[in-house]
Design a protein around this motif. Structure first.
Motif, PDB file in Angstrom:
ATOM      1  N   TYR A 123     -15.948  30.667   3.550  1.00  0.00           N
ATOM      2  CA  TYR A 123     -16.633  31.178   4.729  1.00  0.00           C
ATOM      3  C   TYR A 123     -16.036  32.510   5.151  1.00  0.00           C
ATOM      4  O   TYR A 123     -14.823  32.647   5.303  1.00  0.00           O
ATOM      5  CB  TYR A 123     -16.517  30.159   5.857  1.00  0.00           C
ATOM      6  CG  TYR A 123     -17.172  30.587   7.150  1.00  0.00           C
ATOM      7  CD1 TYR A 123     -18.547  30.771   7.226  1.00  0.00           C
ATOM      8  CD2 TYR A 123     -16.411  30.809   8.292  1.00  0.00           C
ATOM      9  CE1 TYR A 123     -19.148  31.157   8.419  1.00  0.00           C
ATOM     10  CE2 TYR A 123     -17.001  31.188   9.487  1.00  0.00           C
ATOM     11  CZ  TYR A 123     -18.373  31.365   9.537  1.00  0.00           C
ATOM     12  OH  TYR A 123     -18.967  31.759  10.710  1.00  0.00           O
TER      13      TYR A 123
ATOM     14  N   GLN B  82     -26.846  30.271  -1.666  1.00  0.00           N
ATOM     15  CA  GLN B  82     -26.237  30.313  -2.984  1.00  0.00           C
ATOM     16  C   GLN B  82     -26.947  31.351  -3.844  1.00  0.00           C
ATOM     17  O   GLN B  82     -28.177  31.349  -3.948  1.00  0.00           O
ATOM     18  CB  GLN B  82     -26.335  28.941  -3.658  1.00  0.00           C
ATOM     19  CG  GLN B  82     -25.700  27.826  -2.849  1.00  0.00           C
ATOM     20  CD  GLN B  82     -25.962  26.477  -3.465  1.00  0.00           C
ATOM     21  OE1 GLN B  82     -25.247  26.044  -4.355  1.00  0.00           O
ATOM     22  NE2 GLN B  82     -27.004  25.811  -2.996  1.00  0.00           N
TER      23      GLN B  82
ATOM     24  N   TYR C 107     -17.179  28.017  -2.276  1.00  0.00           N
ATOM     25  CA  TYR C 107     -17.746  28.947  -1.301  1.00  0.00           C
ATOM     26  C   TYR C 107     -16.784  29.072  -0.123  1.00  0.00           C
ATOM     27  O   TYR C 107     -16.485  28.084   0.550  1.00  0.00           O
ATOM     28  CB  TYR C 107     -19.109  28.464  -0.817  1.00  0.00           C
ATOM     29  CG  TYR C 107     -20.150  28.402  -1.916  1.00  0.00           C
ATOM     30  CD1 TYR C 107     -21.003  29.465  -2.148  1.00  0.00           C
ATOM     31  CD2 TYR C 107     -20.258  27.277  -2.734  1.00  0.00           C
ATOM     32  CE1 TYR C 107     -21.956  29.418  -3.165  1.00  0.00           C
ATOM     33  CE2 TYR C 107     -21.201  27.221  -3.746  1.00  0.00           C
ATOM     34  CZ  TYR C 107     -22.042  28.291  -3.954  1.00  0.00           C
ATOM     35  OH  TYR C 107     -22.979  28.243  -4.969  1.00  0.00           O
TER      36      TYR C 107
ATOM     37  N   TRP D  45     -20.702  34.300   2.898  1.00  0.00           N
ATOM     38  CA  TRP D  45     -19.908  33.475   1.987  1.00  0.00           C
ATOM     39  C   TRP D  45     -19.423  34.295   0.800  1.00  0.00           C
ATOM     40  O   TRP D  45     -20.098  35.206   0.350  1.00  0.00           O
ATOM     41  CB  TRP D  45     -20.737  32.294   1.462  1.00  0.00           C
ATOM     42  CG  TRP D  45     -21.312  31.459   2.557  1.00  0.00           C
ATOM     43  CD1 TRP D  45     -22.537  31.606   3.146  1.00  0.00           C
ATOM     44  CD2 TRP D  45     -20.670  30.389   3.234  1.00  0.00           C
ATOM     45  NE1 TRP D  45     -22.704  30.684   4.149  1.00  0.00           N
ATOM     46  CE2 TRP D  45     -21.571  29.914   4.220  1.00  0.00           C
ATOM     47  CE3 TRP D  45     -19.435  29.765   3.102  1.00  0.00           C
ATOM     48  CZ2 TRP D  45     -21.266  28.852   5.060  1.00  0.00           C
ATOM     49  CZ3 TRP D  45     -19.134  28.711   3.948  1.00  0.00           C
ATOM     50  CH2 TRP D  45     -20.033  28.261   4.907  1.00  0.00           C
ATOM     51  N   GLN D  46     -18.256  33.933   0.315  1.00  0.00           N
ATOM     52  CA  GLN D  46     -17.731  34.510  -0.930  1.00  0.00           C
ATOM     53  C   GLN D  46     -17.696  33.412  -1.982  1.00  0.00           C
ATOM     54  O   GLN D  46     -17.121  32.349  -1.756  1.00  0.00           O
ATOM     55  CB  GLN D  46     -16.333  35.078  -0.713  1.00  0.00           C
ATOM     56  CG  GLN D  46     -15.688  35.634  -1.975  1.00  0.00           C
ATOM     57  CD  GLN D  46     -14.305  36.194  -1.713  1.00  0.00           C
ATOM     58  OE1 GLN D  46     -14.089  36.906  -0.738  1.00  0.00           O
ATOM     59  NE2 GLN D  46     -13.360  35.855  -2.575  1.00  0.00           N
ATOM     60  N   GLU D  47     -18.303  33.676  -3.139  1.00  0.00           N
ATOM     61  CA  GLU D  47     -18.395  32.677  -4.197  1.00  0.00           C
ATOM     62  C   GLU D  47     -17.289  32.868  -5.230  1.00  0.00           C
ATOM     63  O   GLU D  47     -16.971  33.995  -5.609  1.00  0.00           O
ATOM     64  CB  GLU D  47     -19.756  32.759  -4.902  1.00  0.00           C
ATOM     65  CG  GLU D  47     -20.945  32.460  -4.009  1.00  0.00           C
ATOM     66  CD  GLU D  47     -22.247  32.404  -4.792  1.00  0.00           C
ATOM     67  OE1 GLU D  47     -22.183  32.391  -6.041  1.00  0.00           O
ATOM     68  OE2 GLU D  47     -23.322  32.386  -4.172  1.00  0.00           O
TER      69      GLU D  47
ATOM     70  N   LEU E 163     -26.409  26.740   3.178  1.00  0.00           N
ATOM     71  CA  LEU E 163     -25.483  27.551   2.397  1.00  0.00           C
ATOM     72  C   LEU E 163     -26.298  28.404   1.424  1.00  0.00           C
ATOM     73  O   LEU E 163     -26.986  27.875   0.550  1.00  0.00           O
ATOM     74  CB  LEU E 163     -24.517  26.656   1.631  1.00  0.00           C
ATOM     75  CG  LEU E 163     -23.544  27.360   0.683  1.00  0.00           C
ATOM     76  CD1 LEU E 163     -22.593  28.248   1.463  1.00  0.00           C
ATOM     77  CD2 LEU E 163     -22.773  26.340  -0.132  1.00  0.00           C
TER      78      LEU E 163
ATOM     79  N   GLU F 125     -12.520  25.622   1.606  1.00  0.00           N
ATOM     80  CA  GLU F 125     -13.746  26.094   0.968  1.00  0.00           C
ATOM     81  C   GLU F 125     -14.717  24.922   0.850  1.00  0.00           C
ATOM     82  O   GLU F 125     -14.338  23.765   1.039  1.00  0.00           O
ATOM     83  CB  GLU F 125     -13.468  26.660  -0.433  1.00  0.00           C
ATOM     84  CG  GLU F 125     -12.822  28.021  -0.459  1.00  0.00           C
ATOM     85  CD  GLU F 125     -11.323  27.981  -0.174  1.00  0.00           C
ATOM     86  OE1 GLU F 125     -10.847  28.885   0.549  1.00  0.00           O
ATOM     87  OE2 GLU F 125     -10.653  27.046  -0.644  1.00  0.00           O
TER      88      GLU F 125
END
Length: 506
Positions: free
Chosen positions: A143, A82, A141, A179-181, A80, A127
């Motif tokens: 997807y 980050q 996070y 990914w969107q945080e 992942l 998430e």
């Protein structure tokens, strides 16, 4: 080693509430060394000294059997990605730009304390919720799909960079994962766990965070329970409990039957701790009371374990003793204490406790991981390391069975790995004998008609994993696996803070 405390002032009260149906079996009664064992160990010590004088170095090798993957099940391993989080408060404090800090080398140790696959925002998509105790954040996070791998190598790239890029491309099978945080909260010291629950019942999912206050052992009053209330503008921070010892877990439930959400709190502490109840009084006000005084409470899974219509609380104790307790609810928020499991082997190293109906008989069971052996050095697997299934037989009777063996087991997660309709179990290792490259870090234990005899390899890397969960991340209908790494101090293993194994749907 764990400190010993006496609970004399509570002993009589506890005795009245302790069930006489304690789970004892071959798992619980682990042998203590007898005189023959002590003599044998002494002889080995003498031989080691003699070998040392002769210039011969004895080598420790693991006796845990070598595992192989299941031929019908495959995963794609992905890290992942980050983004480096820079707190605006920190930027303002040191009067610098975000880009300047982002370009600096990150000297923090990898300290992921919890990962979960959960629908955080209520959009019916899971998430990955990550508690990060090195940057002191809780981040979700989401997807966003994958695209073909684009190399970032240049003609000036070093051989090491080229090798790393090729390895990354091979592991991800030529794809980059997007990914969107979403930042849930920051500026907390060592968040241990995050729980998604609509605390004020307004239709929005909030996040309750258990805060240790110090990643290292401590009995200081530094623990907290923080609520991040979901609003249209983001998450609003509230403190529900403070000035307590280190908090490791919080789980919700309407324990007194008044229609609102109360909270069960696991206070790990160090030499002092226990289970506390936060009774919801409305308007985000909670009344704090003590339910159990025991040091080292890690998890407090909530369920109606006796099927009487109200919610009870489970608790795992891992400091002075190695125990599993139940707090039986009378339906009005008053609790009686029952001990469900204990062992005279204080070295099993309980890592956690989760509730799952493993045999799907309608009674909620427990899975207890054991293998926290950090007090005795790094990499010393033992035959009792693995997962203990505490099978709920009804009437507060629980039977214990070791259903998986893995050196240094720290966490487990149920999942129908082979898609045959029953629940298997995934195990991860924190401190196995990784000098032996054949030793696994992630395995799954196959359920065959209620028998857990077969183990299969998922991965040998990364190592030093502390938390695991299973669930569908990419929306293909099959469970994936996510695990978090917690780097042991002075360790030299590669950094892989959060690793995902996407199950290939064949």
């Amino acid at each position: 080693m764990n400190d010993s405390l006496s609970d004399n002032e509570n002993s009589s009260d506890q005795t009245e509430n302790v069930a006489d149906l304690t789970a004892y079996d071959a798992v619980g009664k682990m042998h203590r060394p007898d005189i023959k064992t002590l003599l044998l160990c002494s002889a080995i010590g003498v031989l080691a000294v003699v070998w040392g004088l002769m210039g011969i170095s004895p080598t420790l090798t693991s006796e845990i059997r070598v595992l192989t993957p299941h031929p019908a099940h495959h995963w794609t391993a992905v890290d992942l990605v980050q983004q480096k989080y820079i707190s605006p408060t920190l930027q303002s404090l040191i009067n610098t730009e975000e880009d300047e800090l982002a370009q600096m080398d990150d000297l923090h140790e990898v300290r992921i304390t919890n990962v979960q696959i959960v629908d955080v925002d209520g959009d019916d998509k899971n998430e990955i919720l990550v508690c990060n105790a090195s940057q002191n954040t809780v981040i979700a996070y989401s997807y966003q799909g994958k695209k073909e791998f684009e190399s970032k190598l240049t003609e000036d790239s070093t051989p090491e960079e080229i090798q790393a890029e090729l390895k990354k491309m091979a592991e991800s099978q030529g794809f980059e994962y997007q990914w969107q945080e979403t930042l849930i909260g920051d500026l907390m010291v060592a968040p241990a766990h995050a729980t998604v629950v609509d605390v004020n019942q307004d239709g929005h999912r909030d996040v309750v965070v258990s805060v240790l206050g110090n990643i290292m052992p401590s009995d200081e009053l530094i623990g907290e329970v923080l609520l991040f209330l979901k609003t249209d503008q983001g998450y609003e921070r509230h403190t529900l409990l403070k000035d307590v010892r280190r908090v490791a877990d919080v789980q919700p439930g309407d324990f007194d039957g008044d229609g609102d959400i109360d909270l069960a709190v696991a206070v790990f502490g160090y030499a002092r701790g226990g289970v506390r109840l936060l009774e919801n009084l409305g308007d985000l006000q909670f009344r704090d009371s003590s339910l159990l005084d025991r040091p080292g409470v890690v998890h407090v899974p909530v369920h109606d374990y006796d099927q009487d219509g109200d919610l009870d609380i489970g608790a795992i104790v891992t400091q002075d003793e190695e125990e599993v307790w139940a707090l039986e609810n009378d339906g009005e928020g008053k609790f009686s204490r029952r001990i469900l499991y204990e062992t005279d082997n204080y070295d099993v190293g309980g890592g956690g406790l989760i509730a799952t109906d493993l045999d799907q008989d309608g009674y909620m069971d427990f899975l207890m991981s054991q293998g926290d052996n950090l007090e005795f050095g790094h990499g010393w697997p033992m035959p009792y390391h693995g997962c203990v299934w505490l099978r709920n037989k009804g009437d507060w009777t629980f039977e214990a069975e070791l259903i998986g063996q893995l050196g240094g087991t720290y966490a487990s997660a149920p999942s129908d790995v082979d898609n045959d309709g029953d629940l298997d179990v995934v195990l991860i290792s924190m401190s196995n004998d990784y000098a032996n490259p054949q030793n696994p870090s992630v395995v799954w234990v196959e359920n065959e008609n209620g028998q857990f005899k077969k183990q299969h390899l998922i991965a040998r890397q990364p190592v030093e994993l502390i938390t695991v969960d299973c669930g569908d991340i990419d929306g293909d209908g099959v469970d994936d696996i996510v695990a978090g790494q917690f780097r042991i101090p002075l360790s030299v293993v590669p950094d892989h803070p959060v690793r995902i194994w996407f199950k290939e749907n064949r």
